[in-house]
Every structure is written in structure tokens, then in C-alpha cells.
Design a protein around this motif. Structure first.
Motif, PDB file in Angstrom:
ATOM      1  N   LYS A  43       0.836  -1.199   0.000  1.00 15.37           N
ATOM      2  CA  LYS A  43       0.000   0.000   0.000  1.00 15.37           C
ATOM      3  C   LYS A  43       0.871   1.249   0.000  1.00 15.37           C
ATOM      4  O   LYS A  43       0.644   2.177  -0.764  1.00 15.37           O
TER       5      LYS A  43
ATOM      6  N   LEU B 215       2.407   1.754  -3.321  1.00 16.90           N
ATOM      7  CA  LEU B 215       1.445   2.308  -4.282  1.00 16.90           C
ATOM      8  C   LEU B 215       1.223   3.796  -4.032  1.00 16.90           C
ATOM      9  O   LEU B 215       1.074   4.578  -4.964  1.00 16.90           O
ATOM     10  N   GLN B 216       1.215   4.154  -2.743  1.00 17.69           N
ATOM     11  CA  GLN B 216       1.056   5.578  -2.415  1.00 17.69           C
ATOM     12  C   GLN B 216       2.197   6.379  -3.004  1.00 17.69           C
ATOM     13  O   GLN B 216       2.000   7.431  -3.584  1.00 17.69           O
TER      14      GLN B 216
ATOM     15  N   PHE C 230       1.914   6.551  -6.765  1.00 17.57           N
ATOM     16  CA  PHE C 230       0.901   7.525  -7.172  1.00 17.57           C
ATOM     17  C   PHE C 230       1.397   8.947  -6.983  1.00 17.57           C
ATOM     18  O   PHE C 230       1.204   9.799  -7.819  1.00 17.57           O
TER      19      PHE C 230
ATOM     20  N   ILE D 197       3.771   9.665  -9.717  1.00 24.88           N
ATOM     21  CA  ILE D 197       3.047   9.807 -10.975  1.00 24.88           C
ATOM     22  C   ILE D 197       2.426  11.187 -11.070  1.00 24.88           C
ATOM     23  O   ILE D 197       2.529  11.864 -12.077  1.00 24.88           O
ATOM     24  N   VAL D 198       1.772  11.572  -9.997  1.00 23.80           N
ATOM     25  CA  VAL D 198       1.009  12.802 -10.063  1.00 23.80           C
ATOM     26  C   VAL D 198       1.940  14.006 -10.111  1.00 23.80           C
ATOM     27  O   VAL D 198       1.704  14.944 -10.851  1.00 23.80           O
TER      28      VAL D 198
ATOM     29  N   GLN E  43       3.286  13.992 -13.620  1.00 24.66           N
ATOM     30  CA  GLN E  43       2.399  13.610 -14.712  1.00 24.66           C
ATOM     31  C   GLN E  43       2.304  14.644 -15.821  1.00 24.66           C
ATOM     32  O   GLN E  43       1.950  14.304 -16.928  1.00 24.66           O
ATOM     33  N   THR E  44       2.621  15.888 -15.522  1.00 29.04           N
ATOM     34  CA  THR E  44       2.709  16.833 -16.624  1.00 29.04           C
ATOM     35  C   THR E  44       4.024  16.556 -17.345  1.00 29.04           C
ATOM     36  O   THR E  44       4.935  15.954 -16.795  1.00 29.04           O
ATOM     37  N   ALA E  45       4.077  16.961 -18.558  1.00 26.47           N
ATOM     38  CA  ALA E  45       5.269  16.704 -19.341  1.00 26.47           C
ATOM     39  C   ALA E  45       6.493  17.265 -18.619  1.00 26.47           C
ATOM     40  O   ALA E  45       6.487  18.408 -18.167  1.00 26.47           O
ATOM     41  N   THR E  46       7.521  16.463 -18.479  1.00 27.44           N
ATOM     42  CA  THR E  46       8.724  16.911 -17.776  1.00 27.44           C
ATOM     43  C   THR E  46       9.545  17.813 -18.691  1.00 27.44           C
ATOM     44  O   THR E  46       9.844  17.461 -19.808  1.00 27.44           O
TER      45      THR E  46
ATOM     46  N   ALA F  46      -9.510  16.748   1.021  1.00 32.17           N
ATOM     47  CA  ALA F  46      -8.158  16.639   0.475  1.00 32.17           C
ATOM     48  C   ALA F  46      -7.154  17.166   1.499  1.00 32.17           C
ATOM     49  O   ALA F  46      -7.415  18.163   2.188  1.00 32.17           O
ATOM     50  N   ASP F  47      -5.998  16.517   1.580  1.00 29.98           N
ATOM     51  CA  ASP F  47      -4.939  16.981   2.487  1.00 29.98           C
ATOM     52  C   ASP F  47      -4.554  18.432   2.199  1.00 29.98           C
ATOM     53  O   ASP F  47      -4.156  19.164   3.104  1.00 29.98           O
ATOM     54  N   THR F  48      -4.636  18.830   0.933  1.00 31.09           N
ATOM     55  CA  THR F  48      -4.317  20.214   0.565  1.00 31.09           C
ATOM     56  C   THR F  48      -5.175  21.220   1.329  1.00 31.09           C
ATOM     57  O   THR F  48      -4.677  22.281   1.716  1.00 31.09           O
TER      58      THR F  48
ATOM     59  N   ARG G  94       1.383  20.372  -1.851  1.00 32.62           N
ATOM     60  CA  ARG G  94       0.880  19.058  -1.430  1.00 32.62           C
ATOM     61  C   ARG G  94       1.542  18.762  -0.100  1.00 32.62           C
ATOM     62  O   ARG G  94       2.773  18.676  -0.026  1.00 32.62           O
TER      63      ARG G  94
ATOM     64  N   ILE H 165       3.083  16.914   2.029  1.00 32.05           N
ATOM     65  CA  ILE H 165       3.790  15.655   2.270  1.00 32.05           C
ATOM     66  C   ILE H 165       4.826  15.953   3.350  1.00 32.05           C
ATOM     67  O   ILE H 165       5.871  16.536   3.076  1.00 32.05           O
TER      68      ILE H 165
ATOM     69  N   THR I 124      -5.479   3.185  -2.130  1.00 32.26           N
ATOM     70  CA  THR I 124      -4.384   4.143  -2.200  1.00 32.26           C
ATOM     71  C   THR I 124      -4.799   5.519  -1.662  1.00 32.26           C
ATOM     72  O   THR I 124      -5.936   5.723  -1.258  1.00 32.26           O
ATOM     73  N   HIS I 125      -3.854   6.455  -1.667  1.00 34.64           N
ATOM     74  CA  HIS I 125      -4.112   7.804  -1.147  1.00 34.64           C
ATOM     75  C   HIS I 125      -3.305   8.817  -1.944  1.00 34.64           C
ATOM     76  O   HIS I 125      -2.213   8.514  -2.394  1.00 34.64           O
TER      77      HIS I 125
ATOM     78  N   PHE J  88      -2.324  13.272  -2.060  1.00 35.34           N
ATOM     79  CA  PHE J  88      -2.229  14.407  -1.139  1.00 35.34           C
ATOM     80  C   PHE J  88      -3.047  15.619  -1.573  1.00 35.34           C
ATOM     81  O   PHE J  88      -3.137  16.589  -0.840  1.00 35.34           O
TER      82      PHE J  88
ATOM     83  N   MET K  84      -6.208  15.228  -3.252  1.00 39.18           N
ATOM     84  CA  MET K  84      -7.542  14.786  -3.661  1.00 39.18           C
ATOM     85  C   MET K  84      -8.192  14.067  -2.494  1.00 39.18           C
ATOM     86  O   MET K  84      -7.560  13.233  -1.844  1.00 39.18           O
ATOM     87  N   ALA K  85      -9.437  14.367  -2.230  1.00 38.34           N
ATOM     88  CA  ALA K  85     -10.139  13.719  -1.126  1.00 38.34           C
ATOM     89  C   ALA K  85     -10.321  12.233  -1.431  1.00 38.34           C
ATOM     90  O   ALA K  85     -10.595  11.846  -2.571  1.00 38.34           O
TER      91      ALA K  85
ATOM     92  N   GLY L 109      -1.118  10.779 -16.199  1.00 37.67           N
ATOM     93  CA  GLY L 109       0.276  10.761 -16.656  1.00 37.67           C
ATOM     94  C   GLY L 109       0.490  10.025 -17.961  1.00 37.67           C
ATOM     95  O   GLY L 109       1.611   9.990 -18.478  1.00 37.67           O
TER      96      GLY L 109
ATOM     97  N   PRO M  16      -2.060  18.110 -21.667  1.00 37.60           N
ATOM     98  CA  PRO M  16      -1.302  18.245 -20.418  1.00 37.60           C
ATOM     99  C   PRO M  16      -0.240  17.169 -20.209  1.00 37.60           C
ATOM    100  O   PRO M  16       0.748  17.405 -19.520  1.00 37.60           O
ATOM    101  N   ASN M  17      -0.410  15.989 -20.787  1.00 34.91           N
ATOM    102  CA  ASN M  17       0.594  14.928 -20.621  1.00 34.91           C
ATOM    103  C   ASN M  17       1.645  14.901 -21.731  1.00 34.91           C
ATOM    104  O   ASN M  17       2.527  14.049 -21.726  1.00 34.91           O
TER     105      ASN M  17
END
Lengths: 371, 371
Positions: A3, A6-7, A10, A13-14, A17-20, A105-107, A130, A132, B99-100, B102, B104-105, B230, B257-258
Motif C-alpha cells: 500500500k 502504491l502511495q 501515485f 506519478i502525479v 504527470q505533466t510533461a517533464t 483533500a490533504d491540501t 501538497r 507531504i 491508495t491515497h 495528497f 484529492m479527497a 500521466g 497536459p501529458n
């Protein structure tokens, strides 16, 4: 373990996720960190709090329930105002708890938002961190890079459902960072809003989108957030404390969602009376509890919520009949719009709900504020 | 430990923060659980997926990047339609990851929303579950109690940023639960939307508020969500797969965006050409990437994002000049409104952003859908 992995996946990824894209300037100079308290804190009700980042006066600690005391440790509504010519603006802060909720959302819960004052005097959103946190509960973020290097006015909103023990603003090491040069929000105008989890900010996606902060920007005044999740229960000591905010121009009371019908019936009159008698000339706006969206289809709550509002309203009418002046009343009608889409869970407002709530209150508050 | 304790305390506070009231009926009869697959699944593009709750055809697994394959396992956009006369409606489902993120709710990420069809034919939000999973990754929620006991039409939306391996609908043990009796969304109308994390649902507060689901309700049609966080990178095999959706009435492409500027320049023409040649008569709507809110103040991104859109547009114009018909173009202007308030992090839309995005696309899509 899976888990957690995966966190992390993710999160990565996020983030990516925009073009680098490699920016022109690969090697950045170090940032400098300046204590946020060197600038201007806005939307604060009391100066005798335990820390600069908590909301109720220290003397109340022994008078209120532990849960209420806990909730006032959330920095909901507080903001830092400053001016800088830095090309980068960031933040580093230490959370009190680093907590999490399942419907917010944590934000919004423990993030921070950066706003900039535009040339035509509007506060405009720039970015959010974010949240974190590292093992010291520290969050860090450069909100924006490649700014134009001219002096601008900024505002950072603090977490809504967590506390802050220390905050620094990050700017270019050679940049100027100073107290704000523009009086916005106006120091001379202050609204004090008292209520529940909804008022505290449950569940805006980020800190700038709670209703009190929207109203603060739209009316160019300070708005003190006294929303206490689960604890907006019309305690007498809170009414007395609110009366101590000597520069309050308007009081808004929105406690119904945390009160039973009996509490609405028995506590409303005395709460308003205390505040009215201690502050005879300050307008008081009483806001009804919203009709929860799920209540529309639940025969029990469909009749119960209007009963609470009716008990609240009955007391408003009694106060008026008894000669108490300058009390205003906002019904629940359209408080989050008319399409049932303004909440995340049938109760707590989303950004859409907060926008609509602010839009309903602003026409009531604006004339009272300018009196 | 302290953190976990605080999380639990907060969860309890929030769950119980409304006034606690004993309902008339203290002892409820047991619920019965019925497999969601017994009813109607909506917004699905392909019938040859690995599981009913994943989105791309199984045969693609070896052709796409692992990350893209991972993302199609998210059940974004999928929904279950049924009819019941139960006084209670609930859900029980098993998450793929639990998953989670940061920004997004959890309610949007891995929750589920219940909607009801009103007497005048609108889909109205009822309630959401807070996705608190047990150690088997199972979530459970009674969305609403005390319904009137008449037959109603319901819709449950599935998680946007997690997958589902099993889902049951919960109703009163003696209630009737059946396939839907009303053809809503219309089976005969289908829009297929391809894109990035934004399209997948990042970061709506709950599952009903992603743009594809708003458009589905507002236009009374199915809307297939092919948003891959992504991974909206205009792969040829995705264009070919999209062409296999034989009942598609409109294709919407929102991959900018990707993609880097180079990708916008080199991949757009062939992606659209493949889709156009395989499905000559189906309208294709190309949507520009939004101007990230932070980019307004970041001199690098302020010039870079328009370059990506310009490369995308140049290819649209070339396609039109080369005689490809029935291709439409939506610019980034006002895609999330004009106040910079529609995102949670400068990029990903909030419910406000999604509402505005849907409101911009609906006038374009409606006439194409009814052709």
C-alpha cells in the motif's frame, strides 16, 4: 508495504504527470527562510492565544471542553501577508498533528495556498503545496518560480484542519521580503464568524476556498474563522470571548449543524443576548443550518432539520420582539445552491458549496460592514 | 501511534459532529447484498476488459506501458444503474489498492456516490461513502435511510483513482431490486473522452463531480472516461482501440497536459488521422490543454503551455487543410473559468473547475450528439 509503495508510486506519478521539462535555469541559488511572524498575520480574533497560530484566548482552556480546545488549535482562516520581489516564493512549516480525513483533500486540511494581489487589486490564486510531511512533520514547497522579480503583494493561507507550530517564508537569498505595503485586507474592517466543521473549512479542497477566506478577499476585510468542528454548540464563554474582539464590525453565527433541536431552542436566545448586551452596536447575522442533501430523501432528517432551524428562528424572533436591535437572519434556502451538488457527503461543503454560501452571505454582510 | 490516534479521533469527530439523534427505528432489519453486476453498468467503452471494473481491452496489456495499464485499472467514470423500492440503499465494495493522494479527497479517489432520478428526470446527488477500508480493503456504507419505500431509479459512481474488484448493492432484505426501468443515461448515445489525470478525475471531491460524469448526467448519454493519469500520450494503439467502440457518437481528445511540445507536434496528426480513418463519420472534438493557474505568474510556463497548444492546433489545422472532416476544436480560453479558482494545485480541477469545463464542452457536444 504494498500500500505504501502504491502511495509513493501515485505521488510520483502525479507530481511528474505533466510533461517533464527542464527549465532554462538548472542550478538555482539557495533560498532564504524568514519567519512568517515577521510580517502581518490576518484574520486573527485574539492576541492572547497560546501560540500565534491558535485561535482562542489561552484563558479559555480550562473553561471549554477538551474537544473544543483541540479544534481551536487548527489554524483555520489565518493568513500571512507580505511583500517581496523574489522570483521564487515558497513556504516551510511544521504541522501540529499531520492528520488525515477521508472526505477532505490533504491540501485543504493541512496545505497552504499562495495568493498574489493583481494590479487591479484582486487577490488571485497562484498555487498550493501538497502537504507531504517529513518525520519532523515539516512540509516544504516552492509555490512559484520564474516570477518577474518586481515587488508584489502576497498572502499565504494556513491549514484548515490541522495546526502549525512554526512557519517560514522562502524567497531568493538576495530578494527583499517585507511587511505588506498595501492595506489589504483592510485592517479597519473585521467580520467574526462562529460555527461548526462546515465553517471551519470542511471540506474545501484548499485553504483559500473556505467561505471565510472567500468573503475576506471579496469584501477586502479581515474575517476571523471561529468554526470548531463538532463544537459549535453556543457555549456562553464563547459568546463572551467573541465580544472581546473590540474591532469586530459584524458577527456571524452559524452553529445549527452542531446543535440538537433542544439546543437550538434553549441556547440560542442567551448566546445572542450575551453578545448583543456586551456589544450593543455590532450587527449580528444569524445563519440557519443548511438542509443536508441526503435529508431530502431521508424522511426523518427531512423533518428534523427544519425543526432545528425553526427552533433557532423562533429565538431570533423572540430576541427581536424583546427589543434587541441590529440582528439579521439568513435562511437555509439556497445556501449551497439549488442543485444538491454543493457538498462532499451530503453535509460538508465543497468549493462549489462554499462559493455559493459566500455568495449568499456577501450581499447581507457588505452593507453591514460599511455602516 | 499518536498520529493514528488523532486520525481516529478526527474520523469519529467528523462522523458524529452533527447532533446525535436516535432515529425512531432503533433496530433495523438486516440488509441484503446483491452483486452490482446483476444490474446495468454505464459509461464502459469495451466489453473485453480483464474484469468488469477495468477500462481497456485485455489484449492491450502487452502493447502499452505498465503505468498506462495500471491507470486503466481505475474504475473512473463507471457507474451502476438499478431500481429499488428499498427504504435503505447502500454499497459494499473491495478496493484494488486502497491508495491515497495528497491533493484529492479519498471520497473522490476511492469513494462512491449515490444519485437518484427525480420525478422530473434529473439525476440528483444523495450521498457519498467515506472510504474507510477494513483490512480486506472493503468499504461499506448505507448512503440513505428512511426512503419512502416507493420504487426509484438509482445510480452509483465508482472510484476515480482506485479500482474495484467486487461490488454489492445493499438494500432492505425484503425490498425489490431490479435492472433500471428508465433508459437514463440513454443507451443509444455515447461520448468517448480520452485524456490525462485531469480527465480521469483529478481532483474532484467525489466521483459524481468529474467532468465526464457531469456531462453524462446533463446530456443524458453515456460518457466513457478514458483519462489515464500521466499517460494520455496519444499512443497509436489507443486511437485504434477507441475506434473499436462501435456505438461512439462523439470522440473527445484532451491529451495536451501529458504531452511535451514535441509530442503535441509529432503525435497529434497521426492520432487523429488513425481515429478519423477508422471511424470516418464520428465527430472528433480536440480540446486544448488548460493554462495552469500558476503558469500565469511563472514566465517559463507562461510561454511554454501556449507553445504546446499551438503545436496541437497547428496539427488540427493541417488535418482540416488535408481534407479530414468533422473535427472540432476547443481552445483553452476560460476552460476552468476566468478567476483562477478552478484548480487544487494550479493544474488539477476541483469540482468548480470540472463544472466550468463541462459547461464549456456541453454546448459543443450537444449538437454533435444529436446529429
Amino acid at each position: 508495504m504494498m500500500k505504501r509503495l502504491l502511495q509513493i508510486i501515485f505521488a510520483v506519478i502525479v507530481v511528474t504527470q505533466t510533461a517533464t521539462v527542464a527549465t532554462a535555469e538548472e542550478k538555482k541559488a539557495p533560498l532564504k527562510y524568514v519567519d512568517a511572524l515577521d510580517f502581518r498575520m490576518i484574520n486573527k480574533g485574539f492576541d492572547d492565544t497560546e501560540t500565534p497560530y491558535t485561535r482562542l484566548p489561552k484563558y479559555l482552556q480550562d473553561s471549554v471542553r477538551a474537544d473544543l480546545w483541540n479544534r481551536q488549535q487548527c489554524s483555520s482562516g489565518l493568513g500571512i501577508r507580505f511583500s517581496t520581489n523574489s522570483t521564487r516564493v515558497g513556504v516551510r512549516y511544521t504541522l501540529l498533528w499531520d492528520t488525515h480525513m477521508f472526505h477532505m483533500a490533504d491540501t485543504g486540511l493541512k496545505g497552504t495556498d499562495l495568493y498574489i494581489l493583481t494590479d487591479d487589486g484582486r487577490w488571485e490564486y497562484v498555487n498550493t503545496n501538497r502537504p507531504i510531511a517529513n518525520d519532523k512533520k515539516e512540509c516544504e514547497k516552492v509555490f512559484v518560480e520564474n516570477l518577474d522579480g518586481k515587488a508584489h503583494e502576497f498572502l499565504i493561507y494556513l491549514p484548515l484542519y490541522d495546526g502549525v507550530t512554526k512557519m517560514d517564508i522562502a524567497v531568493d537569498s538576495l530578494a527583499k521580503i517585507e511587511k505588506p505595503k498595501v492595506d489589504s485586507p483592510r485592517k479597519s474592517k473585521k467580520i467574526v464568524m462562529y460555527g461548526t466543521s462546515i465553517l471551519q473549512g470542511g471540506c474545501s479542497t484548499r485553504t483559500g476556498m473556505v467561505a471565510t477566506n472567500m468573503i475576506q478577499r471579496d469584501l477586502n476585510c479581515e474575517v476571523v474563522n471561529l468554526g470548531f468542528s463538532g463544537e459549535g454548540k453556543m457555549d456562553q464563554c464563547i459568546a463572551r470571548a467573541m465580544a472581546r474582539i473590540k474591532d469586530a464590525d459584524v458577527y456571524v453565527l452559524d452553529p445549527v449543524p452542531n446543535c440538537t433541536e433542544m439546543m437550538c431552542d434553549t441556547l440560542t436566545y442567551d448566546f445572542v443576548k450575551t453578545l448583543r448586551e456586551l456589544r450593543p452596536n455590532v450587527p449580528i447575522v444569524m445563519v440557519e443550518g443548511p438542509m443536508y442533501t441526503y435529508a431530502k430523501y431521508d424522511s426523518f432528517f427531512k423533518s428534523y432539520l427544519p425543526k432545528k432551524n425553526a427552533a433557532y428562528r423562533k429565538n431570533y424572533e423572540k430576541l427581536v420582539a424583546d427589543g434587541y436591535k441590529n440582528i439579521y437572519y439568513v435562511t437555509s434556502e439556497g445556501l449551497t445552491g439549488d442543485d444538491n451538488e454543493g457538498t462532499v457527503d451530503g453535509i460538508h461543503f465543497t468549493d462549489i458549496g462554499f462559493r455559493r454560501y459566500a455568495d449568499k452571505l456577501i450581499p447581507v454582510l457588505k452593507p453591514l460592514l460599511e455602516k
